[in-house]
Design an enzyme around this catalytic site. Structure first.
Site, short mmCIF file in Angstrom:
data_model
loop_
_atom_site.label_atom_id
_atom_site.label_comp_id
_atom_site.label_asym_id
_atom_site.label_seq_id
_atom_site.Cartn_x
_atom_site.Cartn_y
_atom_site.Cartn_z
N CYS A 144 0.84 -1.20 0.00
CA CYS A 144 0.00 0.00 0.00
C CYS A 144 0.87 1.25 0.00
O CYS A 144 1.34 1.68 1.06
CB CYS A 144 -0.93 -0.01 1.22
SG CYS A 144 -1.97 1.46 1.33
N CYS B 231 -0.22 4.20 2.07
CA CYS B 231 0.04 4.06 3.50
C CYS B 231 1.52 4.26 3.83
O CYS B 231 1.87 4.81 4.87
CB CYS B 231 -0.35 2.66 3.98
SG CYS B 231 -1.90 2.06 3.32
N ASP B 232 2.40 3.78 2.97
CA ASP B 232 3.80 3.63 3.38
C ASP B 232 4.80 4.53 2.67
O ASP B 232 5.96 4.60 3.10
CB ASP B 232 4.23 2.16 3.19
CG ASP B 232 3.48 1.24 4.15
OD1 ASP B 232 2.97 1.75 5.17
OD2 ASP B 232 3.40 0.04 3.89
#
Ligand code: NAP
Length: 324
Positions: free
Chosen positions: A134, A137-138
């Site tokens: 993701c 997200c990261d």
């Protein structure tokens, strides 16, 4: 065979636990069949910094423990096993775990989706330690670093471009010379100076002991191997919704995602609701999944209330701290 319950929630990720929390607080006494490997995709995520309320960030597994505990506090009951069969032909709906049959007047399906993996042993070992599924997200953890994105679809292109906000260099590795991505997203990636496109290559190995240090690529046509140093590997080769058990009963897209009536979590079977990634291939965030889990519980409560000829408390109670 057990007594007929008001509600069964199938799935133990953000959507399932949020549905369970709201349902428990609405006195629906939900049974959550959370799956043997409960927690969902967040169990293979390290730091979560984009879930509102965790100002200092939180580890994915820790957040899922919190979600689970919060619903349990209001009476959600858990069955830590996998559903093996369902029958949604009539109410009460029937849900089996092996030979054990459970029945309920309403069901919320929140079985999520799984990010496709490359299927390499080293990939699994370095999940959350450089290997991620993701980018949204990261990516922020890779400021000033070098990242490899694998995949040739819209997700890969979009995630590569997004990651350049942080990383110094992003290499997109795709197994064919033609990209599956829409032209506009491919062009956007091609025009970005920080992005290099490498085709046709497959990722053969993920390098590093405790932390990812690079990948070994193999040229699909010549068979030549090449190592590429990197701090992160973003796997963007698609997702598969966990819907095999439901396809005979519920309307779904060709890709297996369940179809819900726009603006609701209602499926084509009255009394069966779908929440989270199982019906969303667009947003796929913990916070959106939790939001739709909440919607499903409210929809289920309203459905059950209508069946019983009463008004739903969730809809009539004030929407403040004393509310639903
Ligand atoms: P996708 O379209 O299925 O693309 C997956 C990509 O990964 C393909 O290029 C595929 O290669 C490659 N791949 C699959 N398995 C692989 C493996 N084992 N090893 C190496 N490569 C592999 O998935 P997606 O990109 O996640 O998109 C899913 C859906 O969401 C699509 O409908 C897409 O249009 C949509 N989406 C839209 C947007 C947007 O419009 N902004 C953004 C993201 C996603 P091949 O091409 O060789 O099969």
């Amino acid at each position: 065979m057990s007594d007929v319950r008001k509600l069964i929630v199938i799935g133990g990720g953000p959507a399932g636990y949020a549905a369970a929390l709201y349902a428990a607080r609405a006195n629906l006494d939900p049974l959550v069949i959370e799956g043997f490997q409960w927690g969902g995709q967040l169990m293979i995520t390290s730091d979560v910094e984009n879930y509102p309320g965790y100002a200092d960030g939180v580890l994915g597994p820790e957040m899922m423990h919190d979600f689970r505990r919060q619903a349990e506090r209001f009476g959600a009951e858990y069955l830590t096993d996998d559903v093996t069969r369902v029958d949604f032909s009539e109410r009460p709906f029937r849900v089996w775990v092996g030979d054990d049959e459970h029945r309920a007047e309403a069901v919320i399906v929140a079985t999520g989706a799984t990010a496709r993996q490359l299927g390499i042993e080293s990939e699994r070992r370095l999940q959350g330690r450089g290997v991620t599924y993701c980018a949204v997200c990261d990516a922020a953890f890779y400021r000033g670093k070098e990242v490899v994105v694998v995949g040739g679809g819209d997700s890969a292109m979009e995630e590569a471009v997004f990651t350049t906000k942080f990383a110094d260099k992003v290499t997109v590795v795709h197994r064919r010379n033609e990209f599956r991505a829409s032209q506009i997203l491919e062009d956007r990636a091609r025009e970005n100076e920080k992005i290099e496109l490498m085709t046709p290559y497959v990722v053969e190995d993920v390098l590093g002991d405790d932390k990812l240090t690079g990948v070994r690529l193999r040229h699909v046509e010549t068979g030549e191997a090449q190592e590429l140093a990197a701090d992160g590997l973003f796997v963007a080769i698609g997702h598969d919704p966990t819907t095999a058990l439901f396809l005979d009963w519920l309307d779904h897209e060709e890709t297996g995602y369940l179809v819900t009536r726009p603006g609701t979590t209602e499926t084509n079977v009255p009394g069966v609701f779908a929440a989270g990634d199982v019906q969303d291939h667009v947003y796929r965030q913990a916070v959106t999944a939790a939001g739709s889990g909440c919607m499903a519980a409210l929809d289920a409560e309203r459905f059950l209330a209508a069946q019983e000829g009463r008004l739903a408390t969730a809809l009539t109670a004030p929407r403040d701290e004393a509310g639903s």
